[in-house]
Motif scaffolding. Structure first.
Motif, PDB file in Angstrom:
ATOM      1  N   ILE A 263       6.421   8.987  -1.153  1.00 37.97           N
ATOM      2  CA  ILE A 263       5.955   8.851  -2.533  1.00 37.97           C
ATOM      3  C   ILE A 263       7.080   8.315  -3.411  1.00 37.97           C
ATOM      4  CG2 ILE A 263       5.183  10.147  -4.570  1.00 37.97           C
ATOM      5  CD1 ILE A 263       3.683  12.007  -2.620  1.00 37.97           C
ATOM      6  N   GLY A 264       6.778   7.275  -4.165  1.00 35.71           N
ATOM      7  CA  GLY A 264       7.780   6.677  -5.044  1.00 35.71           C
ATOM      8  C   GLY A 264       7.450   6.922  -6.508  1.00 35.71           C
ATOM      9  N   LEU A 265       8.494   7.235  -7.281  1.00 33.55           N
ATOM     10  CA  LEU A 265       8.331   7.393  -8.723  1.00 33.55           C
ATOM     11  C   LEU A 265       9.093   6.268  -9.415  1.00 33.55           C
ATOM     12  CD1 LEU A 265       9.130  11.234  -9.052  1.00 33.55           C
ATOM     13  CD2 LEU A 265       6.899  10.172  -8.698  1.00 33.55           C
ATOM     14  N   PRO A 266       8.385   5.313 -10.023  1.00 32.23           N
ATOM     15  CA  PRO A 266       9.104   4.231 -10.716  1.00 32.23           C
ATOM     16  C   PRO A 266       9.813   4.787 -11.958  1.00 32.23           C
ATOM     17  CG  PRO A 266       6.748   3.754 -10.456  1.00 32.23           C
ATOM     18  CD  PRO A 266       6.936   5.197 -10.156  1.00 32.23           C
TER      19      PRO A 266
ATOM     20  N   PHE B  33       5.755  -1.214  -1.949  1.00 28.96           N
ATOM     21  CA  PHE B  33       4.927  -0.604  -0.899  1.00 28.96           C
ATOM     22  C   PHE B  33       5.497  -0.808   0.511  1.00 28.96           C
ATOM     23  CE2 PHE B  33       1.601  -0.559  -4.266  1.00 28.96           C
ATOM     24  CZ  PHE B  33       1.407   0.813  -4.269  1.00 28.96           C
ATOM     25  N   GLU B  34       6.577  -1.561   0.583  1.00 28.39           N
ATOM     26  CA  GLU B  34       7.281  -1.591   1.873  1.00 28.39           C
ATOM     27  C   GLU B  34       7.969  -0.249   2.097  1.00 28.39           C
ATOM     28  OE1 GLU B  34       9.970  -4.893   1.922  1.00 28.39           O
ATOM     29  OE2 GLU B  34       8.324  -6.351   1.715  1.00 28.39           O
ATOM     30  N   ASP B  35       8.368   0.379   0.961  1.00 27.14           N
ATOM     31  CA  ASP B  35       9.120   1.635   1.068  1.00 27.14           C
ATOM     32  C   ASP B  35       8.269   2.876   0.824  1.00 27.14           C
ATOM     33  OD1 ASP B  35      11.426   0.132   1.485  1.00 27.14           O
ATOM     34  OD2 ASP B  35      11.804  -0.069  -0.675  1.00 27.14           O
ATOM     35  N   TYR B  36       7.150   2.701   0.144  1.00 31.62           N
ATOM     36  CA  TYR B  36       6.356   3.869  -0.251  1.00 31.62           C
ATOM     37  C   TYR B  36       4.889   3.712   0.141  1.00 31.62           C
ATOM     38  CZ  TYR B  36      10.564   4.628  -2.912  1.00 31.62           C
ATOM     39  OH  TYR B  36      11.871   4.789  -3.244  1.00 31.62           O
ATOM     40  N   ASP B  37       4.265   4.851   0.410  1.00 31.13           N
ATOM     41  CA  ASP B  37       2.824   4.847   0.679  1.00 31.13           C
ATOM     42  C   ASP B  37       2.034   4.973  -0.621  1.00 31.13           C
ATOM     43  OD1 ASP B  37       3.032   4.899   3.585  1.00 31.13           O
ATOM     44  OD2 ASP B  37       3.862   6.911   3.302  1.00 31.13           O
ATOM     45  N   VAL B  38       2.612   5.770  -1.523  1.00 38.19           N
ATOM     46  CA  VAL B  38       1.916   6.067  -2.774  1.00 38.19           C
ATOM     47  C   VAL B  38       2.927   6.016  -3.911  1.00 38.19           C
ATOM     48  CG1 VAL B  38       0.724   7.905  -4.064  1.00 38.19           C
ATOM     49  CG2 VAL B  38       0.163   7.512  -1.657  1.00 38.19           C
ATOM     50  N   ILE B  39       2.501   5.443  -5.032  1.00 43.21           N
ATOM     51  CA  ILE B  39       3.338   5.467  -6.234  1.00 43.21           C
ATOM     52  C   ILE B  39       2.697   6.444  -7.212  1.00 43.21           C
ATOM     53  CG2 ILE B  39       4.038   4.124  -8.269  1.00 43.21           C
ATOM     54  CD1 ILE B  39       4.304   1.694  -6.390  1.00 43.21           C
ATOM     55  N   ILE B  40       3.505   7.346  -7.754  1.00 42.16           N
ATOM     56  CA  ILE B  40       2.968   8.299  -8.725  1.00 42.16           C
ATOM     57  C   ILE B  40       3.427   7.914 -10.120  1.00 42.16           C
ATOM     58  CG2 ILE B  40       3.266  10.674  -9.572  1.00 42.16           C
ATOM     59  CD1 ILE B  40       2.613  11.667  -6.824  1.00 42.16           C
ATOM     60  N   ALA B  41       2.491   7.999 -11.061  1.00 42.40           N
ATOM     61  CA  ALA B  41       2.769   7.608 -12.440  1.00 42.40           C
ATOM     62  C   ALA B  41       1.892   8.433 -13.373  1.00 42.40           C
ATOM     63  CB  ALA B  41       2.455   6.124 -12.610  1.00 42.40           C
TER      64      ALA B  41
ATOM     65  N   LYS C  54      -4.873   6.372   1.555  1.00 38.34           N
ATOM     66  CA  LYS C  54      -3.604   7.074   1.313  1.00 38.34           C
ATOM     67  C   LYS C  54      -3.613   7.807  -0.019  1.00 38.34           C
ATOM     68  CE  LYS C  54      -0.556   4.404   4.255  1.00 38.34           C
ATOM     69  NZ  LYS C  54       0.482   3.363   4.282  1.00 38.34           N
ATOM     70  N   ILE C  55      -4.150   7.158  -1.048  1.00 40.45           N
ATOM     71  CA  ILE C  55      -4.152   7.850  -2.345  1.00 40.45           C
ATOM     72  C   ILE C  55      -5.206   8.955  -2.369  1.00 40.45           C
ATOM     73  CG2 ILE C  55      -3.080   5.983  -3.687  1.00 40.45           C
ATOM     74  CD1 ILE C  55      -5.877   5.239  -4.724  1.00 40.45           C
ATOM     75  N   ILE C  56      -6.307   8.740  -1.666  1.00 36.50           N
ATOM     76  CA  ILE C  56      -7.342   9.780  -1.602  1.00 36.50           C
ATOM     77  C   ILE C  56      -6.772  11.010  -0.892  1.00 36.50           C
ATOM     78  CG2 ILE C  56      -9.529  10.393  -0.459  1.00 36.50           C
ATOM     79  CD1 ILE C  56     -10.478   7.510  -1.153  1.00 36.50           C
TER      80      ILE C  56
END
Lengths: 487, 479
Positions: free
Chosen positions: A262-265, A394-402, A466-468
C-alpha cells in the motif's frame, strides 16, 4: 428495523429464501422515502406505487420460476437521474431535460433489470453531474442525512443519501471527477468508480465522455462488488467498452491483505487536508498494517496539474456533449422566440443553470481556434503524463490510499459562492478519472461534528479486485454506522 | 489590352458510400422511407446514445484511397466538428480533421490539349451526413427528417491542380469511374450521392502566387460546374481589373439564374472547435486488414482497358465505350465468358445497347438484361437461325424484358427461311415482277441487286436468310 437497514446482498438472500417478498422489500423502500424524503430530497422521481408493485410482482414470479437467481433479485435500487430509463423521466436535474422521457434504457440499468432489480426512482444530482455538492440541481439541493445543514457531496449526492437514509438498498451513481467517491465519503456509504470501459456508458447522459463511468453506491464493499459484477459488461454499443475476463468481483471479498503493498502519496497528505480527516485515514491505514499490509509513503508527481487538466478536458467535452440540448428534438424549449437562432439562445439560456453555463463557456473557450493547442492539447498531454506517474507508482504498490476529499461535508451554500474552491476540493479524486483507474471509498469514522469521513483506495487499471479486497479487509474492523435520520 | 489570367481550381468532393447501414448505427441507408423511419437513438442524437463505427465505411474509404494512390494512415481518428444547425441532431458532426484515413494521392487525367496530368489528392476523410430540413409552408414551421442523418460520406480534397472546367470535369469523371468500379458509391451528381464544391482563384499567367480563393457550393451537374467555373472566373477577373480585392468566402451557385451569391465570408466564418471524438476509439488498420482490403480491390478501368486490348484484341474505340461504365464491362465479360465472340458482344453493347439507352433516356447502370440471353442471341445469329434485322428486334425485347431469345424466336416464328425451294419460288416471282432491275443488272448496274434482295425480304416478311437469298438470286440471274 426496516428491511432497508440490511445490505442489498442480505436482503437479496432473504428474498431468495422466501423470508421476505419482493413487494415487502419495495414497501420498505417506499417507507424509507416517506420517512426521509421530505427532509433530504434524494429523489427527482419516485415511481408510482402501482408501477413498483407491478414490477415487484413480476420479479417475484421470476424468482419463483428460477429466472432471477442472482444475489440482487428483488432488491430495490435507485438510479442516478443521468441514466436513461425507458418511459421514466430522466432529467440530469436540469430544467432543459425537465420533460424528457427516454425511448430506451441505459445498458447498465438493463443489466440490473435482467438481474431482477426493482427500480424505485431516479436520484437527484448536480445539474448534468457538474458540481460537488448536489446543490446545482434545478430540483433543489439534496441534504446530508447525517446533518441536513450540510451538503451530501456530489454529483451523485441523491444516490448516496438514498442509500444512507435507507430509501433504497443500493444505488447507481456516475463518476467523472469523483462524483461517486466523494459523496459516498460525505454520506458514510461505500462507492466504486470502476476502471474506464468496465461499465457501458450507453445510455449515460454524457458529461465528460472520456472520464465518465457508472458505478455502485451501497452500504458496504460486498454490496458494491455484487452490484459491479452485475452492471459490468462488454457492450458493443459503447466503443470505449473493454472486454474483460474478470467480472467476478465478489471473488475478491477476502479478509486477507497479507503482503498487500500500500502506497501513501505524500502530496495527498500535505497542506489543505483537514487534520481530523488525516487522522482517521492514518488510523485506518494502521488497521491494514496490523492485518499484514506493507505500507509506505512515496512521491506522486504532477498532482498540482490534475485539477486544471481535468477542468479543461471535462469542460471541453461537456461543451460539445451538451450542444444537443437545443429545444429542437426533446426537452425544454423557451415559450417565446423569434426565429431559429433566438430559439436556440433563449432555450439554452433559460434551460441551463449557472454552473453548467460556466463549464460550457470554459469548454468552448479552450477548444476555440488559437487556444486549442495551449489549453486542450496541453491538458491531454498532462493527462497522459499523469497516467504515466500512476503506472510508475503501481509498479511498486498494489493499492494507493488517499482521502476522498480535503474535508468532511461543507455546509449548504458555502461552496457555490466560490467555484474555484469547490474545484480544488476534487484534488484527490480527479486523477483516477484522468488515468482511468478504479477507486473505492469506504467509511472510516466521523469527525468531531459527527460527519462521516471516507477512505479512498485507488488501484491500477483493471485491478478492481485488489481495492475490493483491501477495502473489504479494512471494513471487517468495524460496524457499518447508520445515520441519525433512519434510527 | 487586358492581362492574361490563369484559373486555379481545387475540388472538395463528397461521396455518399454504398453501405447498407449508417456510419455509426445499424439504421438503413435506403432512400425513400417515410420521414424518421430509418432512425434510432444514435442518429437522432438522443441523450446517452453512442456511435459505433461501421467497418465497411473504413474499407470503402481505404479502397478509394488505394485506388487513387493515397497513403493509408493505419492509425486514424475521428474528430467532432461543432456547429449548431437543426439538421444535425447532436449539433456536432463526426468527421476527421487531424488524422484523416487517406493522404497524398493523385489521379491522372487527360487534359483538353491531349496530354496527361496528375491532379493531387490532399486527403480523403470519413464523416457522417446530416438530416434534411423540410419547410412547412402552411404551418410556418420547419420539420426535420433524420433518415439521412448518419449516412456515411467520404470527402475527397484535391490539391489546387486544375486549370480549367475541362480538367475539372475530366477529374470528376475519372474519380467517379474509380469509385463506381470499386462499388463504393453510385456517384450521382443529380441525386446528391456525389457533390462537388469548387475552390477557385485566378492569377496572372506566369505568377507563382495563388490568388484569393472562393468556394462555390450547390453544383448538381457537370454542366452546372462548367458554368459556375466560367462565371466565377469572370467575376474574380472583373474584381481584380477594377482594382479591388477578391474576398475569401463561400458562395452558392444558382444554376437557373446562372449566378452565385455569397453564403458567408471568412470574417464571420464559424469556429468549429474541432477536437478528437472521445466516444470513438482510434481506427487502427492492421496489416492483415489492410491486405484484406487490398485483396478485395477490383480491377480498375485503366487495368481493364489494357487487358481488353491484350486479351480480346478489341479496338480502342470499343474499349473506351465498354469500360466507361462498370455495368457494361461486367456484361461484356460475362457474355464473352459464355463463349460469344468479344467483338460481336462489343458491337451489341456499343451500338444497340447505347442506342436503346439513349432512346429510353436511361443510365447504363440501369441495364437489366442477362449476359446469358445476349450470348444466346449471338449464337442464334452465328448459326443463321435469325437474320440481323430480326436479331435487332429480339435484342430490344431482351433489353426491355430480358426474354429468352431462343424461346421467343420459336414462339413468334422468327426463324430465317433458308429452304432453297421456298426461297427460289419467291425470288423467281420477284425477278418476274421487276424486269427493269434485271435489265439494270444485266447492263452492269449491280446496285439493283440490293433492290431485289429487299423485295425478296419484304415478300418473306423479313425472315429470309440474306446469304441464301443472295446466292439464289445470283444463280437465277446468271452472275
Amino acid at each position: 428495523m426496516s428491511l432497508m437497514s440490511l445490505t442489498a446482498v442480505e436482503l437479496g438472500k432473504k428474498i431468495k429464501e422466501k423470508e421476505v417478498s419482493v413487494s415487502e422489500a419495495a414497501d420498505a423502500a417506499l417507507e424509507g422515502i416517506k420517512n426521509a424524503e421530505g427532509t433530504i430530497n434524494s429523489y427527482v422521481t419516485v415511481l408510482s406505487e402501482e408501477d413498483i408493485k407491478k414490477r415487484a410482482k413480476e420479479v417475484q414470479e421470476g424468482i419463483d420460476a428460477g429466472i432471477y437467481a442472482g444475489p440482487l433479485a428483488g432488491v430495490p435500487v435507485a438510479i442516478k437521474d443521468n441514466m436513461c430509463t425507458e418511459g421514466i423521466l430522466t432529467t440530469c436535474s436540469s430544467k432543459i431535460l425537465g420533460n424528457f422521457v427516454p425511448t430506451y434504457t441505459a445498458e447498465a440499468v438493463i443489466n440490473l433489470i435482467k438481474a431482477g432489480a426493482v427500480i424505485i426512482g431516479k436520484t437527484n444530482m448536480d445539474e448534468f453531474a457538474m458540481g460537488s455538492t448536489t446543490e446545482t440541481s434545478c430540483y433543489g439541493a439534496t441534504k446530508n442525512p447525517w446533518n441536513t445543514e450540510h451538503v451530501p457531496g456530489g454529483s451523485s449526492g441523491g444516490s448516496c443519501t438514498a442509500v444512507a437514509a435507507e430509501e433504497c438498498s443500493y444505488a447507481l451513481g456516475s463518476d467523472t471527477g469523483g462524483s461517486i467517491r466523494q459523496p459516498s465519503s460525505f454520506c458514510g456509504v461505500t462507492g466504486i468508480k470502476p476502471t474506464y470501459g468496465t461499465v457501458s456508458r450507453y445510455g449515460l447522459i454524457a458529461y465528460g465522455s472520456s472520464l465518465d463511468q457508472i458505478g455502485p453506491v451501497a452500504k458496504d464493499v460486498s454490496d458494491c462488488a455484487a452490484v459491479l459484477e452485475t452492471i459490468a459488461s462488454y457492450d458493443p454499443k459503447d466503443s470505449t467498452s473493454v472486454k474483460r475476463d474478470d467480472y467476478d468481483f465478489t471473488s475478491a471479498l477476502k479478509d486477507d491483505v497479507k503482503g498487500m503493498r500500500i502506497g501513501l502519496p505524500k502530496e495527498y497528505f500535505g497542506e489543505g487536508l483537514d487534520e481530523e480527516v488525516k487522522a482517521a485515514i492514518f488510523k485506518a491505514v494502521d488497521v491494514l498494517k496490523q492485518k499484514g499490509a506493507e505500507v509506505s509513503e512515496f512521491d506522486l508527481g504532477l498532482v498540482e496539474y490534475a485539477i486544471p487538466a481535468y477542468y479543461v478536458i471535462a469542460s471541453a467535452e461537456a461543451s460539445s456533449n451538451l450542444a444537443r440540448f437545443d429545444g429542437v428534438k426533446y426537452g425544454y424549449r423557451c415559450a417565446e422566440y423569434n426565429g431559429l437562432h433566438n430559439m436556440l439562445k433563449r432555450t439554452r439560456s433559460e434551460g441551463f443553470g449557472p454552473e453548467v453555463k460556466r463549464r460550457i463557456m470554459l469548454g468552448s473557450f479552450v477548444l476555440s481556434s488559437g487556444y486549442y493547442d495551449a489549453y486542450y492539447i496541453k491538458a491531454l498531454k498532462t493527462k497522459a503524463l499523469i497516467k504515466k506517474e500512476f503506472d510508475k507508482a503501481f509498479e511498486d504498490y498494489d493499492v494507493i490510499i488517499a482521502p476522498a476529499s480535503p474535508s468532511t461535508a461543507p455546509k449548504i451554500g458555502e461552496s457555490l459562492s466560490d467555484p474555484i474552491k469547490m474545484y480544488l476540493g476534487d484534488i484527490y479524486t480527479i486523477s483516477a478519472n484522468l488515468a482511468g483507474l478504479p477507486g473505492i471509498t469506504v467509511p472510516c469514522g466521523t469527525d468531531s461534528k459527527g460527519l462521516p469521513i471516507g477512505l479512498q483506495m485507488l488501484g491500477n487499471c483493471f485491478a478492481e479486485k485488489k481495492i475490493i479486497r483491501t477495502a473489504y479487509a479494512y471494513e471487517q474492523s468495524h460496524e457499518y454506522a447508520r445515520c441519525g435520520i433512519c434510527k | 489590352m487586358s492581362k492574361e489570367y490563369e484559373t486555379v481550381i481545387g475540388l472538395e468532393v463528397h461521396v455518399e458510400l454504398a453501405t447498407k447501414t449508417k456510419i455509426f448505427c445499424g439504421c438503413s441507408t435506403a432512400f425513400g422511407g417515410a420521414p424518421n423511419t430509418h432512425t434510432c437513438p444514435v442518429c437522432t442524437g438522443m441523450p446517452g446514445s453512442l456511435p459505433v463505427l461501421n467497418k465497411q465505411v473504413v474499407e470503402y474509404a481505404a479502397a478509394v484511397g488505394i485506388a487513387t494512390g493515397c497513403t493509408i494512415n493505419r492509425f486514424c481518428r475521428f474528430d467532432r466538428k461543432n456547429y449548431f444547425y437543426p439538421d444535425n441532431p447532436q449539433n456536432y458532426q463526426i468527421s476527421q480533421l487531424y488524422l484523416p484515413i487517406c493522404q497524398n494521392g493523385g489521379i491522372s487525367i487527360e487534359t483538353p490539349e491531349g496530354g496527361k496530368k496528375t491532379v493531387g489528392i490532399h486527403e480523403i476523410h470519413m464523416e457522417e451526413d446530416a438530416g434534411k430540413l423540410v419547410h412547412d409552408e402552411w404551418g410556418e414551421a420547419s420539420l426535420v427528417d433524420f433518415n439521412r442523418s448518419g449516412v456515411p460520406l467520404i470527402e475527397i480534397v484535391s490539391e489546387p491542380d486544375m486549370r480549367s472546367a475541362e480538367e475539372v470535369i475530366a477529374y470528376l469523371e475519372k474519380l467517379r469511374l474509380i469509385i463506381q468500379y470499386l462499388g463504393a458509391s453510385d456517384c450521382k451528381l443529380n441525386e446528391g450521392s456525389m457533390r462537388a464544391d469548387v475552390n477557385l482563384s485566378v492569377r496572372e499567367k506566369g505568377s507563382s502566387e495563388f490568388g484569393t480563393r472562393t468556394e462555390t457550393k450547390n453544383l448538381n451537374s457537370f454542366k452546372a460546374i462548367a458554368r459556375a467555373i466560367a462565371n466565377e472566373r469572370e467575376r474574380q477577373i472583373d474584381i481584380i481589373e477594377s482594382g479591388e480585392k477578391v474576398v475569401q468566402e463561400t458562395r452558392r451557385w444558382d444554376d437557373a439564374k446562372e449566378y452565385s451569391y455569397p453564403m458567408r465570408s471568412k470574417e464571420d466564418a464559424q469556429d468549429y472547435r474541432y477536437f478528437p471524438e472521445p466516444d470513438l476509439v482510434p481506427v487502427i488498420i492492421s496489416d492483415e486488414w489492410f491486405n484484406e482490403i487490398k485483396a478485395k480491390q477490383p480491377e480498375l478501368r485503366d487495368e481493364k482497358m489494357a487487358r481488353y486490348k491484350e486479351q480480346y484484341g478489341l479496338p480502342d474505340y470499343d474499349i473506351d465505350i465498354i469500360t466507361a461504365n462498370k455495368k457494361l464491362a461486367d456484361i461484356f465479360e460475362e457474355t464473352v465468358s459464355l463463349g460469344s465472340s468479344p467483338k460481336k458482344v462489343s458491337n451489341w453493347l456499343m451500338v444497340e445497347t447505347m442506342y436503346l439507352l439513349k432512346e429510353k433516356g436511361m443510365e447504363p447502370d440501369k441495364v437489366t438484361f442477362s449476359p446469358a440471353n445476349l450470348a444466346k442471341l449471338i449464337k442464334l445469329t452465328d448459326e443463321r437461325v435469325i437474320n440481323g434485322n430480326v436479331a435487332k428486334e429480339v435484342f430490344e425485347k431482351i433489353f426491355d424484358e430480358d426474354i429468352d431469345p431462343e424461346a421467343y424466336v420459336k414462339e413468334n416464328g422468327l426463324m430465317s427461311v433458308s429452304d432453297e425451294g421456298e426461297l427460289r419460288a419467291v425470288i423467281e416471282k420477284v425477278i418476274a415482277a421487276n424486269p427493269k432491275s434485271v435489265e439494270d443488272i444485266n447492263s452492269g448496274k449491280l446496285k439493283a441487286m440490293g433492290f431485289l434482295v429487299g423485295q425478296t425480304m419484304k415478300e418473306m416478311k423479313g425472315k429470309a436468310d440474306p446469304a441464301s437469298v443472295n446466292k439464289i438470286l445470283k444463280e437465277l440471274l446468271g452472275i
